[in-house]
Design an enzyme around this catalytic site. Structure first.
Site, PDB file in Angstrom:
ATOM      1  N   CYS A  94       0.811  -1.223   0.000  1.00 61.34           N
ATOM      2  CA  CYS A  94       0.000   0.000   0.000  1.00 61.34           C
ATOM      3  C   CYS A  94       0.841   1.268   0.000  1.00 61.34           C
ATOM      4  O   CYS A  94       0.320   2.340  -0.303  1.00 61.34           O
ATOM      5  CB  CYS A  94      -0.939   0.014   1.203  1.00 61.34           C
ATOM      6  SG  CYS A  94      -2.018  -1.420   1.277  1.00 61.34           S
ATOM      7  N   HIS A 354      -9.113   2.619  -2.733  1.00 62.19           N
ATOM      8  CA  HIS A 354      -7.716   2.354  -2.378  1.00 62.19           C
ATOM      9  C   HIS A 354      -7.093   1.431  -3.424  1.00 62.19           C
ATOM     10  O   HIS A 354      -7.053   0.209  -3.255  1.00 62.19           O
ATOM     11  CB  HIS A 354      -7.674   1.712  -0.986  1.00 62.19           C
ATOM     12  CG  HIS A 354      -6.322   1.269  -0.535  1.00 62.19           C
ATOM     13  ND1 HIS A 354      -5.144   1.814  -1.003  1.00 62.19           N
ATOM     14  CD2 HIS A 354      -5.956   0.306   0.372  1.00 62.19           C
ATOM     15  CE1 HIS A 354      -4.117   1.214  -0.413  1.00 62.19           C
ATOM     16  NE2 HIS A 354      -4.582   0.301   0.417  1.00 62.19           N
ATOM     17  N   CYS A 384      -0.872   2.309   6.605  1.00 63.78           N
ATOM     18  CA  CYS A 384      -0.405   0.996   7.042  1.00 63.78           C
ATOM     19  C   CYS A 384      -0.064   0.189   5.800  1.00 63.78           C
ATOM     20  O   CYS A 384      -0.476   0.526   4.684  1.00 63.78           O
ATOM     21  CB  CYS A 384      -1.463   0.283   7.879  1.00 63.78           C
ATOM     22  SG  CYS A 384      -3.037  -0.012   7.023  1.00 63.78           S
ATOM     23  N   GLY A 386       0.558  -3.917   4.268  1.00 60.12           N
ATOM     24  CA  GLY A 386       0.381  -5.342   4.471  1.00 60.12           C
ATOM     25  C   GLY A 386       1.638  -6.045   4.963  1.00 60.12           C
ATOM     26  O   GLY A 386       2.753  -5.651   4.623  1.00 60.12           O
TER      27      GLY A 386
END
Length: 398
Positions: A94, A354, A384, A386
């Site tokens: 991300c 997202h 955040c 993964g």
């Protein structure tokens, strides 16, 4: 490494964000989305000599299938950039797009380049979140510490909700607010400066005549925000990841498609090509956290980015905190004491979407244009990541 010069963002844009599988870009290849973003960002700096571009760094979270084969280089070639412009695809899930910006800025800051392109792209319509053939190491399942790497993102959100005591009602209220802010921002035209309209071509076959029919339309707004989102409606949704959990599709980010691109330049290049800086790249931090509670990553990354920049949390005027899940967003905000009025004033990923590896570049475009529009000084993009990471980057209006 010794920093010898500043890196400035001189252009920043993004495509609209489409819903995956059924949205705007369900039939649009990710490399085509990247090309559209590259053409648009270059158009913002017509005085720049493309030959001056040193490299293209592009974030992509699942770089395979139609977004494989080093999509950064593919995009550079298809966009008609000089063949001297290289291309490298980077993956920090991300935070891929934000890491691309950091890497591009660092090349400039240490004096190895004067002009760089940073980008991010993701088609969750064409490439599933875990890729086409995921393969986990058996070592992941040999102890409780490692198994968190294999947890689905939703399960990590459930773990965060439990540990940080974020209730279902709190999550749903956060989601409703995200949609409301996004709709209000669209009505005001707050996204206009950062979004590049994209012409979408949908093709279908006439089986009787053998003709291929084309339907063209231009899209210019993110399509995820819903005016009918309500607490009552969200309360009816079933939990997705745990039988007695609190995380639902309604208080989670939307899977999406999109691309974003920025051009970074040194002071020398700014003067040489008559460019107008939008922002200065200030600092970046990435930190690891336990994989099973990956959503708390910004709790560690935000203080680190502030420390590297010599700033305090109150110095930041605008936070783009990626809303992977309402549970983790609230856990981060409550733990750090972030001012909710400064966090995602235009809504976040729950409403807007997202697109994984593109999000960092797209949210950077939002944060940078927000500084210009509101005459603020500092903005931050944070998320955040993964498998247990957090990332944060800081920009200063010039």
């Amino acid at each position: 490494m010794k920093q010898v010069q500043d890196a400035y963002i001189v252009a920043a844009t993004r495509t609209p964000i489409g819903r995956s599988h059924r949205g705007y870009f369900r039939n649009t290849r990710p490399d085509d989305l990247l090309v559209k973003a590259l053409h648009a960002v270059l158009a913002q700096v017509p005085s720049l000599d493309p030959q001056a571009i040193e490299d293209l760094i592009c974030g992509c979270a699942i770089p395979e299938g139609p977004q494989g084969l080093n999509i950064a280089r593919v995009g550079a070639v298809l966009a008609g950039l000089p063949t001297s412009v290289g291309g490298i695809t980077v993956n920090r899930f991300c935070a891929s797009g934000l890491s691309a910006i950091q890497m591009a800025a660092d090349r400039i800051r240490v004096g190895e380049a004067d002009v760089m392109i940073a980008a991010g792209v993701e088609s969750m319509s064409m490439v599933p979140m875990t890729g086409n053939s995921p393969s986990f190491s058996p070592l992941m399942f040999q102890n409780d510490e490692n198994i968190g790497i294999a947890y689905g993102m939703g399960l990590t959100a459930e773990k965060v909700a439990q540990q940080w005591k974020v209730s279902r009602d709190m999550q749903d209220a956060f989601a409703v607010a995200s949609h409301a802010k996004a709709l209000a921002a669209q009505a005001r035209g707050d996204f206009t400066a950062e979004i590049t309209p994209v012409e979408v071509v949908d093709r279908s076959a006439n089986l009787d005549t053998g003709e291929v029919m084309e339907k063209r339309r231009t899209v210019s707004m993110d399509e995820g925000a819903r005016a009918d989102t309500s607490l009552e409606g969200l309360a009816k949704l079933k939990t997705v990841f745990a039988a007695r959990g609190s995380v639902t599709a309604g208080n989670s980010s939307q899977t999406s498609d999109g691309a974003g691109a920025l051009i970074l330049a040194s002071e020398k290049a700014v003067k040489q090509y008559g460019l107008t800086p939008l922002a200065r790249f200030v600092s970046f931090a990435s930190k690891g956290v336990p994989p099973h509670i990956m959503g708390i990553g910004p709790i560690e990354a935000i203080p680190a980015a502030l420390r590297y920049a010599g700033l305090k949390q109150d110095d930041i005027d605008w936070f783009e905190l990626n809303e992977a899940f309402a549970a983790q967003s609230l856990a981060v905000m409550n733990t750090l004491g972030l001012n909710p009025d400064k966090v995602n004033p235009l809504g976040g990923a729950i409403a807007l979407g997202h697109p994984l590896g593109a999000t960092g570049a797209m949210r950077a475009a939002t944060a940078i244009h927000a500084l210009q529009r509101n005459k603020l000084r500092y903005s931050m993009v944070t998320m955040c990541v993964g498998m247990g990471q957090g990332a944060a980057g800081i920009f200063e209006r010039v």
